[in-house]
Structures are given as structure tokens and as C-alpha cells.
Design a protein around this motif. Structure first.
Motif, PDB file in Angstrom:
ATOM      1  N   ARG A 345       0.793  -1.146   0.168  1.00 35.24           N
ATOM      2  CA  ARG A 345      -0.128  -0.133  -0.038  1.00 35.24           C
ATOM      3  C   ARG A 345       0.825   1.345   0.013  1.00 35.24           C
ATOM      4  NH1 ARG A 345      -3.087   1.436   5.226  1.00 35.24           N
ATOM      5  NH2 ARG A 345      -1.216   2.691   5.451  1.00 35.24           N
ATOM      6  N   TYR A 352      -5.657   5.534  -0.275  1.00 37.42           N
ATOM      7  CA  TYR A 352      -4.694   4.304  -0.465  1.00 37.42           C
ATOM      8  C   TYR A 352      -4.841   4.246  -1.990  1.00 37.42           C
ATOM      9  CZ  TYR A 352      -8.930   1.674  -1.434  1.00 37.42           C
ATOM     10  OH  TYR A 352     -10.157   1.033  -2.128  1.00 37.42           O
ATOM     11  N   TYR A 354      -2.886   0.572  -4.613  1.00 40.25           N
ATOM     12  CA  TYR A 354      -2.191  -0.488  -4.587  1.00 40.25           C
ATOM     13  C   TYR A 354      -1.962  -0.617  -6.079  1.00 40.25           C
ATOM     14  CZ  TYR A 354      -3.659  -1.824   0.264  1.00 40.25           C
ATOM     15  OH  TYR A 354      -3.928  -1.772   1.652  1.00 40.25           O
TER      16      TYR A 354
END
Length: 404
Positions: A345, A352, A354
Motif C-alpha cells: 500500500r 490508499y 495498490y
């Protein structure tokens, strides 16, 4: 003077000795009282007739909690020490009692999955990790209550704080489709009514006060009953006790059969609050020896309600759900099957990011706009999966759940 001093010393020693003896007696008696086990029946299996009990006491080394069971032929056994408690919410129409894990004997997987319910399925002879539904009276809908943990940005946009959300899911038992019905920072009280509508008590942002209403999952229609705070609902009486949103909090009764409200009499209040303990009344013998009681090594399996279908193959997943018109699929369940990889992350829990990489190195950056974090797991849409190389992604929901 010496004699008096000696006498005082002797009296003091006798006092200390008596206190020591009394203290030893009291401590031993207290310890004996502490280690005396408590046992009570919680649930009787309607299929086999076996009764399950919660047992608390000393196993000779430490204080512990166990689940024990008796069969119709008088035999006794205990579940393996991974299970600490069995419980049933008799206000729900769920089919299965839930099991609690003893964290001192839990595996890393058990600890990570602690949010997800673990229920006893005696037909499968297993503890099952999966959604344990509260089924509507007509059997067409399943209600699942849970908590989710998210993050929000502060009003000034300078800091992020964690939040606990109360999530309520509805499953169409015919199609298998699951939707997130309510997600709220405030707890919502929900009961199934006899006509398979839901009685809902919650804060209304529109009315800016507490509201009691009904919701029809078949049509999506909401109907306000009263503005007020729900105190108790009686399925037997088909009435609810509430107070209006007024300072003096006078109790009122709403009759669901007539749709009318009236001031609650003392007798009505007593009848609505009346409760009969539905748990079994059988007792366990006092001489159960936990050290020699046979152990049932109950396995833990997972329930898979849906299957993700692609041109490259298919994979069972615990469940998918619809939120705000988007279908969300648990990403972790697909990583191994389709050779996906998820990067670490970046950013905080709110903003966030990813990096998701497919088998042929196609990449997508996951964020709040194209994914959803539910109970610390990433969920993505079929479109996201297709961007990393999966083709013709669909979800099969009209299937019988698979336990394995």
C-alpha cells in the motif's frame, strides 16, 4: 515493663498467626469457589437431538472455556480446545449457532478471520466460516449484519481518522445476489416482520431525528411508521413500544396490524417486555471430568457462495456483493488462480493506492475510485480484472453454497 512488652509481642504473634491461618482458609475457600465449573445449555440440534453446553472452569492448569455436547444416548464429549463458546441469537431466524474461537489456541488464519462469523453446521459436521443469514419468514431473503472498519478525512482535509461502520447485507435466496443494503456510522435496529418486510429503527438524515419504518426487500419500498425511538418489538403481539422524539419520553404502542398508535398502559409494557428463555433446560452432571471427556476434532471449513467465471477458468469465492450499483469481487481469492500480484500500500487508509499486476504484466492502480476496502480486504469490479488480462469476467450467484 519487659513482661508487658513480651506480652504485647506474644499477642501480636498470635494475631499474625490467626490472620495467616484465616487468610489461608479464606484463600483456599475462594479458590475452590473460583474453580467450581459453571455449565449451561445453549442449543439443541433439532436434527440429532444433541444438546450443546458452555462450560467454564479450571482444567487443572488454568481457567478456560469449552463447548461440551451430550447425545440422546447419554454420551458426553467436548469440542477441541480451539472453540471457547457457542451462542445463538434466538431473536433471529438463522439456522445455525455461532462459535467463538479461543484466541490462545488460534492460528494466524483464525485471528485474521475473526470478523467473519464461524457457525456450527452439524450436517456438514464442521465449523463453517461464512455469512450466517437471518432468514425471512417466507424464506426468500437473508439478512446479514456485520461491522466494517474504514477511514475518513477530517473536515479540514489534514488528517485521517478510522471509523466503524455498521453494515447490513440482503441476499436474494433465489438468485443468490447479495447487496449492501445499509452502511452507517450509527447502529440500526432491524427485525423481520411476519409479512417478510423489515422493521427498521434508525436515525433519519432527512428528518434529522430517529425514525421507525418498514422496508420491503422485494420492491425496495420504504414506509415511515412513526418518528421516534424503538424500545422493544414483540413478534407475538405484532406491536412495538416506542417513545416520540420529545423530552418527556412517554411510552407509546404502535400496532402493526392496525397501523395505529396509543399511549402504552403498564400491562401492555409488561406484555411487550415479557421474555421466555428459549434455551434448553437440561442440566449437565456435576461429575464431568474434562480431562477424560472424549474430544471431537471439529474441522473449520469455508463457505463459498459465488463463483467468478472467466475465459481463463473459474474460481470459487466466499461471496460477492453489489454496492451503489457496482459488483464487487474479493481480490485475494483470485490471486493464486490467475497469477495476480498486489503491491504494498502507498498512501494512508483513506487515500490508499495498490498496484495490481496481471499474469502478462498488465497493471492497474487501485484506489477509492475503482476498488472497495471491506473488512481489511480489497474488492474490485469485473472491469478492473479485465484490465489486468482476465477476459469475459462474470459472477455466478445462483448456486448452492460449497463448503470446503
Amino acid at each position: 515493663m519487659q513482661i508487658l512488652r513480651k506480652a504485647r509481642i506474644q499477642v501480636g504473634l498470635v494475631t499474625i498467626l490467626l490472620a495467616s491461618v484465616w487468610g489461608t482458609y479464606v484463600t483456599s475457600a475462594a479458590q475452590a469457589e473460583e474453580i467450581k465449573p459453571t455449565v449451561y445449555a445453549e442449543w439443541k440440534d433439532p436434527s440429532s437431538g444433541s444438546t450443546y453446553y458452555n462450560w467454564s472452569g479450571s482444567d487443572g492448569e488454568k481457567y478456560t472455556n469449552k463447548v461440551i455436547v451430550s447425545t440422546n444416548d447419554g454420551k458426553w464429549a467436548q469440542l477441541n480446545d480451539k472453540f471457547a463458546r457457542i451462542s445463538t441469537d434466538y431473536s433471529k431466524l438463522s439456522s445455525y449457532p455461532e462459535l467463538s474461537i479461543d484466541f490462545s489456541n488460534a492460528s494466524a488464519v483464525d485471528l485474521f478471520d475473526y470478523i467473519n462469523p464461524l457457525y456450527l453446521d452439524t450436517t456438514a459436521q464442521a465449523a463453517v466460516r461464512g455469512l450466517n443469514y437471518d432468514i425471512s419468514p417466507d424464506g426468500k431473503w437473508g439478512l446479514y449484519r456485520t461491522s466494517n472498519f474504514g477511514a475518513e478525512m477530517s473536515a479540514n482535509g489534514k488528517s485521517v481518522y478510522s471509523t466503524k461502520l455498521h453494515s447490513y447485507f440482503l441476499k436474494n435466496m433465489a438468485t443468490g445476489e447479495i447487496q449492501e443494503w445499509i452502511s452507517s456510522l450509527r447502529s440500526v435496529t432491524v427485525y423481520w416482520l411476519a409479512d417478510s418486510k423489515l422493521l427498521v429503527a434508525q436515525y433519519s438524515p432527512e428528518a434529522k431525528q430517529k425514525e421507525i419504518s418498514t422496508y420491503d426487500p422485494a420492491t425496495g419500498e420504504t414506509k415511515q411508521l412513526v418518528l421516534g425511538t424503538l424500545y422493544v418489538y414483540s413478534d407475538k403481539e405484532q406491536k412495538l413500544l416506542f417513545t416520540k422524539n420529545e423530552p418527556w419520553r412517554i411510552p407509546w404502542v404502535y400496532d402493526l396490524k392496525t397501523g395505529r398508535s396509543s399511549l402504552a398502559t403498564k400491562t401492555e409494557q409488561e406484555n411487550l417486555y415479557a421474555w421466555i428463555d428459549p434455551r434448553p433446560t437440561t442440566k449437565a452432571p456435576d461429575n464431568l471430568d474434562m480431562k477424560t471427556l472424549p474430544v471431537i476434532d471439529l474441522p473449520i471449513h469455508r463457505l463459498y457462495e459465488h463463483e467468478v467465471m472467466t475465459s481463463q477458468g473459474s474460481e470459487l469465492v466466499p461471496f460477492t456483493f453489489v454496492k451503489d450499483g457496482e459488483k464487487y469481487i474479493p481480490l485475494h481469492s483470485l490471486v493464486s488462480k490467475f497469477s495476480l500480484s498486489i503491491g504494498l500500500r502507498e498512501g494512508n487508509m483513506y487515500d490508499y493506492q495498490y498496484k495490481l499486476t496481471g499474469a502478462s504484466d498488465q497493471t492497474v492502480i487501485l484506489d477509492r475510485n475503482n476498488s472497495y476496502m471491506f473488512q481489511f480486504r480489497l474488492y474490485v469490479t469485473p472491469e478492473v480484472l479485465e484490465k489486468v488480462g482476465l477476459e469475459d469476467v462474470t459472477v455466478r450467484t445462483d448456486m448452492k453454497g460449497v463448503i470446503k
